[in-house]
Scaffold this motif. Structure first.
Motif, mmCIF file in Angstrom:
data_model
loop_
_atom_site.group_PDB
_atom_site.id
_atom_site.type_symbol
_atom_site.label_atom_id
_atom_site.label_comp_id
_atom_site.label_asym_id
_atom_site.label_seq_id
_atom_site.Cartn_x
_atom_site.Cartn_y
_atom_site.Cartn_z
ATOM 1 N N ALA A 4 12.801 44.655 51.002
ATOM 2 C CA ALA A 4 13.476 43.748 51.938
ATOM 3 C C ALA A 4 13.984 44.480 53.182
ATOM 4 N N LEU B 282 22.185 42.168 49.949
ATOM 5 C CA LEU B 282 21.781 40.880 49.397
ATOM 6 C C LEU B 282 20.306 40.735 49.743
ATOM 7 N N ARG C 298 12.326 32.740 49.121
ATOM 8 C CA ARG C 298 13.419 32.451 50.061
ATOM 9 C C ARG C 298 13.471 30.961 50.399
ATOM 10 N N GLY C 299 14.654 30.504 50.806
ATOM 11 C CA GLY C 299 14.818 29.109 51.189
ATOM 12 C C GLY C 299 15.013 28.168 50.012
ATOM 13 N N ARG C 300 15.282 28.716 48.834
ATOM 14 C CA ARG C 300 15.503 27.879 47.644
ATOM 15 C C ARG C 300 16.975 27.857 47.241
ATOM 16 N N GLY C 301 17.817 28.494 48.038
ATOM 17 C CA GLY C 301 19.241 28.501 47.708
ATOM 18 C C GLY C 301 19.680 29.686 46.865
ATOM 19 N N GLY D 156 19.955 32.967 47.640
ATOM 20 C CA GLY D 156 20.892 33.882 48.316
ATOM 21 C C GLY D 156 22.317 33.350 48.298
ATOM 22 N N VAL D 157 22.467 32.081 48.665
ATOM 23 C CA VAL D 157 23.812 31.485 48.680
ATOM 24 C C VAL D 157 24.377 31.428 47.261
ATOM 25 N N ASP E 221 24.335 38.322 59.763
ATOM 26 C CA ASP E 221 24.188 37.147 60.638
ATOM 27 C C ASP E 221 25.220 36.086 60.273
ATOM 28 N N PRO F 205 25.610 32.917 61.195
ATOM 29 C CA PRO F 205 25.175 31.565 60.819
ATOM 30 C C PRO F 205 24.802 31.457 59.334
ATOM 31 N N TYR F 206 24.295 32.541 58.777
ATOM 32 C CA TYR F 206 23.940 32.499 57.348
ATOM 33 C C TYR F 206 25.174 32.673 56.468
ATOM 34 N N ARG G 277 27.866 30.092 55.493
ATOM 35 C CA ARG G 277 27.612 29.136 54.392
ATOM 36 C C ARG G 277 28.496 29.404 53.178
HETATM 37 C C1 LIG Z 1 18.777 36.645 53.959
HETATM 38 C C2 LIG Z 1 18.239 36.247 52.571
HETATM 39 C C3 LIG Z 1 19.021 37.007 51.507
HETATM 40 C C4 LIG Z 1 18.422 34.741 52.375
HETATM 41 O O1 LIG Z 1 18.051 34.414 51.050
HETATM 42 P P1 LIG Z 1 17.572 32.922 50.659
HETATM 43 O O2 LIG Z 1 17.567 32.824 49.175
HETATM 44 O O3 LIG Z 1 16.335 32.583 51.383
HETATM 45 O O4 LIG Z 1 18.768 32.066 51.265
HETATM 46 P P2 LIG Z 1 19.149 30.577 50.863
HETATM 47 O O5 LIG Z 1 17.947 29.908 50.266
HETATM 48 O O6 LIG Z 1 20.386 30.614 50.094
HETATM 49 O O7 LIG Z 1 19.459 29.955 52.293
HETATM 50 C C5 LIG Z 1 18.361 29.659 53.103
HETATM 51 C C6 LIG Z 1 18.876 29.042 54.391
HETATM 52 O O8 LIG Z 1 19.535 30.055 55.162
HETATM 53 C C7 LIG Z 1 18.892 30.193 56.406
HETATM 54 N N1 LIG Z 1 18.875 31.610 56.765
HETATM 55 C C8 LIG Z 1 18.289 32.615 56.110
HETATM 56 N N2 LIG Z 1 18.500 33.783 56.764
HETATM 57 C C9 LIG Z 1 19.246 33.463 57.849
HETATM 58 C C10 LIG Z 1 19.774 34.227 58.906
HETATM 59 N N3 LIG Z 1 19.582 35.546 58.985
HETATM 60 N N4 LIG Z 1 20.505 33.588 59.849
HETATM 61 C C11 LIG Z 1 20.704 32.244 59.803
HETATM 62 N N5 LIG Z 1 20.220 31.467 58.798
HETATM 63 C C12 LIG Z 1 19.489 32.082 57.847
HETATM 64 C C13 LIG Z 1 17.466 29.690 56.162
HETATM 65 O O9 LIG Z 1 16.885 29.272 57.369
HETATM 66 C C14 LIG Z 1 17.735 28.524 55.230
HETATM 67 O O10 LIG Z 1 18.195 27.413 55.966
HETATM 68 P P3 LIG Z 1 18.053 25.896 55.405
HETATM 69 O O11 LIG Z 1 18.831 25.825 54.101
HETATM 70 O O12 LIG Z 1 18.695 25.090 56.475
HETATM 71 O O13 LIG Z 1 16.597 25.680 55.205
HETATM 72 C C15 LIG Z 1 16.730 36.570 52.436
HETATM 73 O O14 LIG Z 1 16.053 35.951 53.523
HETATM 74 C C16 LIG Z 1 16.425 38.051 52.436
HETATM 75 O O15 LIG Z 1 16.366 38.665 51.380
HETATM 76 N N6 LIG Z 1 16.134 38.631 53.620
HETATM 77 C C17 LIG Z 1 15.806 40.032 53.738
HETATM 78 C C18 LIG Z 1 17.017 40.915 53.486
HETATM 79 C C19 LIG Z 1 18.170 40.546 54.391
HETATM 80 O O16 LIG Z 1 17.982 40.369 55.598
HETATM 81 N N7 LIG Z 1 19.374 40.472 53.791
HETATM 82 C C20 LIG Z 1 20.571 40.142 54.505
HETATM 83 C C21 LIG Z 1 21.104 41.375 55.144
HETATM 84 S S1 LIG Z 1 22.401 41.118 56.276
#
Ligand SMILES: CC(C)(COP(=O)(O)OP(=O)(O)OC[C@H]1O[C@@H](n2cnc3c(N)ncnc32)[C@H](O)[C@@H]1OP(=O)(O)O)[C@@H](O)C(=O)NCCC(=O)NCCS
Length: 184
Positions: free
Chosen positions: A29, A84, A91-94, A96-97, A120, A122-123, A126
C-alpha cells in the motif's frame, strides 16, 4: 459463489501470526518511501500498541489492517493512528472506516485521551478527525500542516495538546540520527 452470498468481512484483534501479512499489505500500500516519512520515524524502535491493532478478515484472508503507535505530544501521552491499509481490490467497501471505528472504540474503552495522524482530512473526518490548528504540534521532520489531524477520545482532550511530537518510549536501539526523538 455470488457476491451477495459471500460471508462479510469481520474485524478482530491482530494476532502475532498476522504480522507478516500485515507488513506485506503495508509494503504494497505504501511502498518503500514510507520509511522516510516523519510519521514512520516516530514508530522506529517503538512497539505498536498491541491492543489497538485490528485486522479485517474475509474467508480466512487478510483484507485490511490498522495499527497505532504510542507518542508524546509535549508532556502528554497520545496515540498516532497508522498505518491503515486495505487491500487494493477491497477498497470502497467500508473496511477502512470499520477498522478505525473498532480500534477507536477500544482506545476510548481503555482510557486513551487523544489520537493524531497525518493524512487526508476528507477521509478521516468520517471517524471524527479534524485539522489541528497550524503550529500547535510540531513533528520531528517535514509534515504538511494541513494533513495534521486530531481526535479527542475524551471530551476536550485535544485542547491541551501542544508541543513537540516524540516517541513515547524506545523499545529497540535505532540509528543515531533519529535517537533524539525519544528524549524528554
Ligand atoms: C485509504 C484506505 C485505507 C481507505 O480504505 P477503504 O476500505 O477503501 O475505505 P472505506 O471503504 O472505509 O471508505 C471509502 C470511501 O472513502 C473515500 N476515500 C478513500 N480514500 C480517501 C482519501 N484519501 N480522501 C478522501 N476520501 C477518500 C472513498 O472515495 C470512499 O468514498 P465513498 O464511501 O463516498 O464511496 C485505502 O484506500 C488504502 O489502503 N489506501 C492506501 C494506503 C493509504 O493511503 N492509507 C492511508 C494513509 S494516510
Amino acid at each position: 459463489m455470488s457476491e451477495a452470498s459471500e460471508p462479510a468481512w469481520t474485524i478482530r484483534p491482530e494476532r502475532p501470526q498476522d504480522a507478516p501479512l500485515v507488513e506485506h499489505l503495508n509494503e504494497t500500500a505504501f511502498g518503500p518511501g514510507r520509511f522516510a516519512k516523519s510519521a514512520y520515524r516516530l514508530r522506529e524502535g517503538v512497539s505498536q500498541v498491541d491492543e489497538l491493532a485490528f485486522v479485517a478478515i474475509q474467508a480466512g484472508e487478510l483484507r485490511g489492517s490498522v495499527r497505532f503507535w504510542p507518542i508524546m505530544i509535549g508532556a502528554q501521552r497520545a496515540l498516532m493512528l497508522g498505518p491503515l491499509a486495505v487491500k487494493s481490490d477491497q477498497r470502497g467497501r467500508g473496511i477502512g472506516v470499520a477498522l478505525m471505528e473498532r480500534a477507536l472504540e477500544e482506545a476510548r474503552r481503555r482510557g486513551h485521551e487523544a489520537a493524531i495522524l497525518v493524512g487526508d482530512e476528507p477521509y478521516y473526518a468520517r471517524v471524527g478527525f479534524a485539522k489541528l490548528p497550524s503550529g500547535r504540534i510540531r513533528f520531528p521532520g517535514p509534515v504538511d500542516p494541513s494533513r495534521v489531524l486530531g481526535l479527542s477520545l475524551k471530551p476536550g482532550s485535544l485542547l491541551n495538546l501542544s508541543g513537540e511530537v516524540r516517541r513515547a518510549r524506545l523499545d529497540e536501539p535505532v540509528c543515531a540520527d533519529s535517537a533524539g526523538l525519544a528524549s524528554g
